[in-house]
Design an enzyme around this catalytic site. Structure first.
Site, short mmCIF file in Angstrom:
data_model
loop_
_atom_site.label_atom_id
_atom_site.label_comp_id
_atom_site.label_asym_id
_atom_site.label_seq_id
_atom_site.Cartn_x
_atom_site.Cartn_y
_atom_site.Cartn_z
N LYS A 1 0.84 -0.99 0.08
CA LYS A 1 0.25 -0.02 -0.01
C LYS A 1 0.76 1.24 0.15
O LYS A 1 0.62 2.27 -0.67
CB LYS A 1 -0.84 0.02 1.09
CG LYS A 1 -1.86 -1.05 1.21
CD LYS A 1 -2.89 -1.10 2.33
CE LYS A 1 -2.20 -0.98 3.61
NZ LYS A 1 -1.79 -2.29 4.42
N ARG B 1 -9.78 0.66 8.50
CA ARG B 1 -9.35 -0.91 8.98
C ARG B 1 -10.24 -1.50 9.43
O ARG B 1 -10.04 -2.88 9.77
CB ARG B 1 -8.05 -0.72 9.66
CG ARG B 1 -6.65 -1.30 9.08
CD ARG B 1 -5.72 -0.80 10.30
NE ARG B 1 -4.51 -1.61 10.07
CZ ARG B 1 -3.51 -1.33 9.75
NH1 ARG B 1 -3.78 0.04 8.72
NH2 ARG B 1 -2.47 -1.55 9.21
N ARG C 1 11.67 -6.22 5.55
CA ARG C 1 11.45 -4.49 5.22
C ARG C 1 12.35 -3.68 5.90
O ARG C 1 12.45 -3.82 7.23
CB ARG C 1 10.14 -4.35 5.29
CG ARG C 1 9.69 -3.14 5.32
CD ARG C 1 7.96 -2.92 4.84
NE ARG C 1 7.15 -3.03 6.19
CZ ARG C 1 5.99 -2.64 6.33
NH1 ARG C 1 5.40 -2.50 5.07
NH2 ARG C 1 5.33 -2.77 7.43
N ARG D 1 11.02 -1.34 11.42
CA ARG D 1 9.99 -1.19 12.17
C ARG D 1 9.70 -2.11 13.36
O ARG D 1 9.80 -3.10 13.28
CB ARG D 1 8.43 -1.08 11.44
CG ARG D 1 8.06 0.43 10.93
CD ARG D 1 7.07 0.19 9.95
NE ARG D 1 5.83 -0.52 10.54
CZ ARG D 1 4.66 -0.77 9.91
NH1 ARG D 1 4.52 -0.27 8.68
NH2 ARG D 1 3.74 -1.26 10.44
N ARG E 1 -0.69 -9.19 12.91
CA ARG E 1 -1.11 -8.12 12.21
C ARG E 1 -2.08 -8.81 10.98
O ARG E 1 -2.95 -8.21 10.65
CB ARG E 1 -0.06 -7.09 11.57
CG ARG E 1 0.45 -6.20 12.79
CD ARG E 1 1.70 -5.77 12.40
NE ARG E 1 1.97 -5.10 11.35
CZ ARG E 1 3.08 -5.17 10.50
NH1 ARG E 1 4.15 -5.70 11.15
NH2 ARG E 1 3.17 -4.34 9.25
#
Ligand code: ADP
Ligand code: ZN
Length: 219
Positions: free
Chosen positions: A13, A88, A127, A160, A171
């Protein structure tokens, strides 16, 4: 144009929002980035969000909805927005619809970027993100030119706190339970565009642009 980007954590996203923002000249509003900014500034909002984010849970609606609705009334949003990470869950989607309706506006399209669960896990575990401009990298599939430095602005890359295997799994569970129903929510009102989210970043971006244009000229 008012766009919502839907997709699991790791669906791309943020990456696609950055491209679309430029191509379509829209403001990019990422709820996760708003929380992380608040957290790094040590504000009350940041403190409220911290524990939830660390556990991979959703920050409560009353906090999140207010934060995003405040943000989308800023002048830079008048020409249109891309919402990334919000709504969400159904309650957030309804609050958004109401707020836009009050301004005689509405969501034009919701773009669902579809990616398999195995691929999501792979992406999130490698990531890295720029501390300054939030540009995302992946240590295997899209590394930065200089290790640990952003190609775009030269600032430091970081991982993160919630990009660890345990929190990532949580998640994903939250996504399928709470956010996936929004696919149906937007599909029912004829606003959903589903795009295959595996392939090169450029190809996926081109798919989204193509889908938006087709749907637009048919309207
Ligand atoms: P990702 O989509 O990769 O999980 P985000 O940066 O969008 O990452 O969100 C990170 C965290 O911020 C979420 O796990 C959640 O705790 C919080 N958050 C972001 N957006 C929302 C939202 N709309 N509602 C509730 N919590 C949110
Ligand atoms: Zn950068």
């Amino acid at each position: 144009m008012y766009l919502v980007l839907l997709g699991a954590p790791g669906a791309g996203k943020g990456t696609q929002a950055a491209t679309l923002t430029k191509e379509l000249k829209l403001a990019h509003i990422a709820s996760g980035d708003l929380f992380r900014q608040a957290l790094s500034k040590g504000t009350e909002l940041g403190l409220q969000a911290k524990a939830y984010m660390e556990k991979g849970q959703l920050v409560p609606n009353e906090v999140t909805i207010k934060m995003v609705l405040d943000r989308i009334t800023a002048p830079d949003c008048a020409a249109g927005i891309i919402l990334d990470g919000f709504p969400r869950n159904v309650e957030q989607a309804k609050a958004l619809d109401e707020a836009l309706k009050a301004q005689k506006k509405g969501i034009d399209k919701a773009v669902y970027i579809k990616v398999s669960e195995a691929e999501l896990l792979k992406r999130l575990t490698g990531r890295w993100i720029c501390r300054s401009c939030q540009a995302p990298y992946h240590e295997v599939s899209s590394p930065s030119r200089v290790k640990g430095k952003c190609d775009k602005c030269g600032c430091e890359l970081y991982q993160r706190a919630d990009d660890n295997t345990e929190t990532i799994k949580k998640r994903l569970v939250v996504f399928f339970a709470e956010t996936a129903p929004l696919i149906e929510y937007y599909s029912k009102v004829g606003k959903l565009i589903e795009v295959q989210g595996e392939g090169s970043m450029q190809d996926i971006g081109a798919r989204i642009i193509a889908a938006l244009k087709v749907k637009k000229s048919n309207n």
